[in-house]
Design a protein around this motif. Sequence first.
Motif, PDB file in Angstrom:
ATOM      1  N   ALA A  35     -18.074 -34.919  14.379  1.00 43.67           N
ATOM      2  CA  ALA A  35     -17.855 -33.827  15.338  1.00 43.67           C
ATOM      3  C   ALA A  35     -16.892 -32.806  14.755  1.00 43.67           C
ATOM      4  N   ALA A  36     -15.869 -33.294  14.048  1.00 43.54           N
ATOM      5  CA  ALA A  36     -14.861 -32.398  13.470  1.00 43.54           C
ATOM      6  C   ALA A  36     -14.171 -33.095  12.315  1.00 43.54           C
ATOM      7  N   ALA A  37     -13.614 -32.296  11.432  1.00 38.47           N
ATOM      8  CA  ALA A  37     -12.835 -32.798  10.299  1.00 38.47           C
ATOM      9  C   ALA A  37     -11.506 -32.062  10.244  1.00 38.47           C
ATOM     10  N   GLY A  38     -10.442 -32.770   9.949  1.00 38.88           N
ATOM     11  CA  GLY A  38      -9.143 -32.146   9.767  1.00 38.88           C
ATOM     12  C   GLY A  38      -9.036 -31.502   8.395  1.00 38.88           C
ATOM     13  N   VAL A 108     -10.834 -43.113  19.776  1.00 37.78           N
ATOM     14  CA  VAL A 108     -10.221 -41.866  20.239  1.00 37.78           C
ATOM     15  C   VAL A 108      -9.230 -42.223  21.343  1.00 37.78           C
ATOM     16  N   PRO A 109      -7.969 -41.820  21.217  1.00 40.69           N
ATOM     17  CA  PRO A 109      -6.973 -42.191  22.233  1.00 40.69           C
ATOM     18  C   PRO A 109      -7.297 -41.627  23.599  1.00 40.69           C
ATOM     19  N   LYS A 110      -6.752 -42.240  24.616  1.00 41.39           N
ATOM     20  CA  LYS A 110      -6.960 -41.795  25.990  1.00 41.39           C
ATOM     21  C   LYS A 110      -6.472 -40.356  26.166  1.00 41.39           C
ATOM     22  N   GLY A 111      -7.278 -39.565  26.849  1.00 40.99           N
ATOM     23  CA  GLY A 111      -6.867 -38.205  27.169  1.00 40.99           C
ATOM     24  C   GLY A 111      -6.944 -37.217  26.028  1.00 40.99           C
ATOM     25  N   VAL A 112      -7.458 -37.648  24.861  1.00 38.23           N
ATOM     26  CA  VAL A 112      -7.569 -36.754  23.706  1.00 38.23           C
ATOM     27  C   VAL A 112      -9.023 -36.314  23.556  1.00 38.23           C
ATOM     28  N   ASP A 113      -9.245 -35.020  23.431  1.00 40.48           N
ATOM     29  CA  ASP A 113     -10.568 -34.461  23.217  1.00 40.48           C
ATOM     30  C   ASP A 113     -11.153 -35.004  21.910  1.00 40.48           C
ATOM     31  N   LEU A 114     -12.459 -35.255  21.899  1.00 39.99           N
ATOM     32  CA  LEU A 114     -13.105 -35.824  20.715  1.00 39.99           C
ATOM     33  C   LEU A 114     -12.876 -34.961  19.482  1.00 39.99           C
ATOM     34  N   VAL A 115     -13.033 -33.656  19.604  1.00 36.95           N
ATOM     35  CA  VAL A 115     -12.830 -32.769  18.448  1.00 36.95           C
ATOM     36  C   VAL A 115     -11.369 -32.796  18.000  1.00 36.95           C
ATOM     37  N   ASP A 116     -10.436 -32.694  18.940  1.00 36.94           N
ATOM     38  CA  ASP A 116      -9.021 -32.685  18.585  1.00 36.94           C
ATOM     39  C   ASP A 116      -8.579 -33.980  17.911  1.00 36.94           C
ATOM     40  N   ALA A 117      -9.256 -35.074  18.203  1.00 41.32           N
ATOM     41  CA  ALA A 117      -8.903 -36.360  17.603  1.00 41.32           C
ATOM     42  C   ALA A 117      -9.042 -36.347  16.084  1.00 41.32           C
ATOM     43  N   ALA A 118      -9.818 -35.406  15.553  1.00 37.10           N
ATOM     44  CA  ALA A 118      -9.953 -35.299  14.097  1.00 37.10           C
ATOM     45  C   ALA A 118      -8.631 -34.941  13.421  1.00 37.10           C
ATOM     46  N   GLU A 305      -3.403 -22.052   3.554  1.00 42.96           N
ATOM     47  CA  GLU A 305      -2.569 -21.641   2.432  1.00 42.96           C
ATOM     48  C   GLU A 305      -1.652 -20.478   2.772  1.00 42.96           C
ATOM     49  N   SER A 306      -1.869 -19.842   3.930  1.00 40.29           N
ATOM     50  CA  SER A 306      -0.965 -18.784   4.368  1.00 40.29           C
ATOM     51  C   SER A 306       0.320 -19.356   4.964  1.00 40.29           C
ATOM     52  N   ASN A 307       0.270 -20.630   5.373  1.00 42.41           N
ATOM     53  CA  ASN A 307       1.400 -21.303   6.031  1.00 42.41           C
ATOM     54  C   ASN A 307       1.802 -20.634   7.345  1.00 42.41           C
ATOM     55  N   GLU A 308       0.878 -19.924   7.965  1.00 41.94           N
ATOM     56  CA  GLU A 308       1.169 -19.255   9.228  1.00 41.94           C
ATOM     57  C   GLU A 308       0.869 -20.138  10.441  1.00 41.94           C
ATOM     58  N   HIS A 309       0.231 -21.262  10.220  1.00 44.72           N
ATOM     59  CA  HIS A 309      -0.213 -22.102  11.324  1.00 44.72           C
ATOM     60  C   HIS A 309       0.884 -23.042  11.794  1.00 44.72           C
ATOM     61  N   VAL A 310       0.721 -23.557  13.014  1.00 42.36           N
ATOM     62  CA  VAL A 310       1.580 -24.618  13.560  1.00 42.36           C
ATOM     63  C   VAL A 310       0.649 -25.750  13.975  1.00 42.36           C
ATOM     64  N   GLY A 311       0.725 -26.878  13.312  1.00 44.87           N
ATOM     65  CA  GLY A 311      -0.148 -27.993  13.607  1.00 44.87           C
ATOM     66  C   GLY A 311      -1.364 -28.017  12.724  1.00 44.87           C
ATOM     67  N   LYS A 312      -2.456 -28.550  13.256  1.00 46.45           N
ATOM     68  CA  LYS A 312      -3.649 -28.812  12.467  1.00 46.45           C
ATOM     69  C   LYS A 312      -4.673 -27.692  12.572  1.00 46.45           C
ATOM     70  N   ILE A 313      -5.463 -27.581  11.503  1.00 43.11           N
ATOM     71  CA  ILE A 313      -6.638 -26.717  11.460  1.00 43.11           C
ATOM     72  C   ILE A 313      -7.847 -27.645  11.377  1.00 43.11           C
ATOM     73  N   LEU A 314      -8.867 -27.375  12.194  1.00 49.51           N
ATOM     74  CA  LEU A 314     -10.036 -28.253  12.254  1.00 49.51           C
ATOM     75  C   LEU A 314     -11.311 -27.499  11.888  1.00 49.51           C
ATOM     76  N   LEU A 315     -12.266 -28.243  11.330  1.00 49.20           N
ATOM     77  CA  LEU A 315     -13.617 -27.759  11.092  1.00 49.20           C
ATOM     78  C   LEU A 315     -14.560 -28.517  12.018  1.00 49.20           C
ATOM     79  N   THR A 316     -15.442 -27.811  12.690  1.00 47.27           N
ATOM     80  CA  THR A 316     -16.315 -28.454  13.684  1.00 47.27           C
ATOM     81  C   THR A 316     -17.798 -28.302  13.337  1.00 47.27           C
ATOM     82  N   ASN A 317     -18.555 -29.325  13.701  1.00 47.67           N
ATOM     83  CA  ASN A 317     -20.022 -29.271  13.565  1.00 47.67           C
ATOM     84  C   ASN A 317     -20.647 -28.878  14.902  1.00 47.67           C
TER      85      ASN A 317
END
Length: 317
Positions: A35-38, A108-118, A305-317
Motif C-alpha cells: 500500500a505504501a513504502a517509507g 498495523v497498530p490500533k488506530g493507525v492508518d494502513l498507509v501511515d503504518a509504512a 534531501e532538502s531536509n525541509e520535512h518533519v517526520g516521514k515521507i511516504l510513497l503510495t500505490n
Amino acid sequence: MHAITIERPGGPEALRWSEVPDPAAADGEVLIEVAAAGVNRADALQRQGNYPPPKDAPPYPGLEVSGRIKAVGDGVHGWHAGQEVCALLGGGGYAQLVAVPAAQVLPVPKGVDLVDAAGLPEVAATVFSNVVDLARLKPGETLLVHGGGSGIGTFAIQLGKALGAEVVATARAAKRERLLELGADRVIDYRAADFSKEVQADVVLDIMGGSYLKQNVDALKVGGRLVVIGLQGGRRGELDMGQLLTKRALVAGTTLRARSSAEKAGIVRGVREEVWPLVDEGMIRPVIHQRFPMTEAAAAHRLLESNEHVGKILLTN
C-alpha cells in the motif's frame, strides 16, 4: 509488477517506474501487496551508488512497507492472506509486491492508518535497537536526539518521552514548535548554538558522525552512551580518549540493514513486545510529512534531501 529501479547511480532523476518480475513467497516468507513504502536516507544513498543492498535483498530501494498479505510461504504461522501488516525489509519496498521473512512482519497498530503504518517499521526498529536495547535509556535520564525533525528523530522524541526520559532535540529553528508538540522538552537550533554547551545527556542518538564526535562526547554525562547511526557529517572525527575514560562513557556505531535475518527478527520481536503497545495506546504516532504516488519517487527524494520535512515521507500505490 512494477517497481522503482535505479537506472544508474546519480540524482533523483535516476529513479524509474519499471516492469520487473513478480516476487514469490519462499519458505518462511510472506508476500505483501504494498500500500505504501517509507522513504529513508538509506534509499538516497543506494540511489547514489553508496549503499548497495544485501545480497539476498531485491535491488529496488525501500526498507519498510505497509500493505495486505497476498500469500504465505511454507512454514509460516500466525499470518494469513488478507491481513493488514507493515514490515521491515532489506530492500525492495518501492514496488507493488514484496516478499519478506515472516519474522520481520508486524501488525498495523490500533488506530493507525494502513498507509501511515509504512512510516513505522524502520524508525521503530532503529530507535528501539539503539536507544532501548543498546543504550539502555532509563526513566529520568536525558536523551539527546540529533536531527529531531527526521523520521528517526520524531519517533525517538516520542519513544523517549513514553519511557519517562527528558528529551532534548537538535533541529532547525523552523521545526522547533512541531518538535515541542511531539513531546521534546527542549529544542536546540544547531545553527545558532553549540549543543554541547546547552545540554548534558545520558544517551545521545547521533546521525552526523565525524563532525559531531567531539561535541557529542562533551555533551555526555558520566556513564553516558553515544550511539552513532549515521554519517551525514563525515566518517572521521577526533576522539579524546582521556575524556572518554574520565566519563566512563560508551561510544558505539550501528547499522540495521546489513544485520542477519535472525538479528532483525529479534529486533522486530522486541519492537512488537515493547514499542507496539505504546503505539496502540496512542503514546507514539507516525508523523507523516507528505505522501507521493510511487511513480513520483524522484520528487519524494528531492524533498528528503532538502531536509525541509518533519517526520516521514511516504510513497503510495
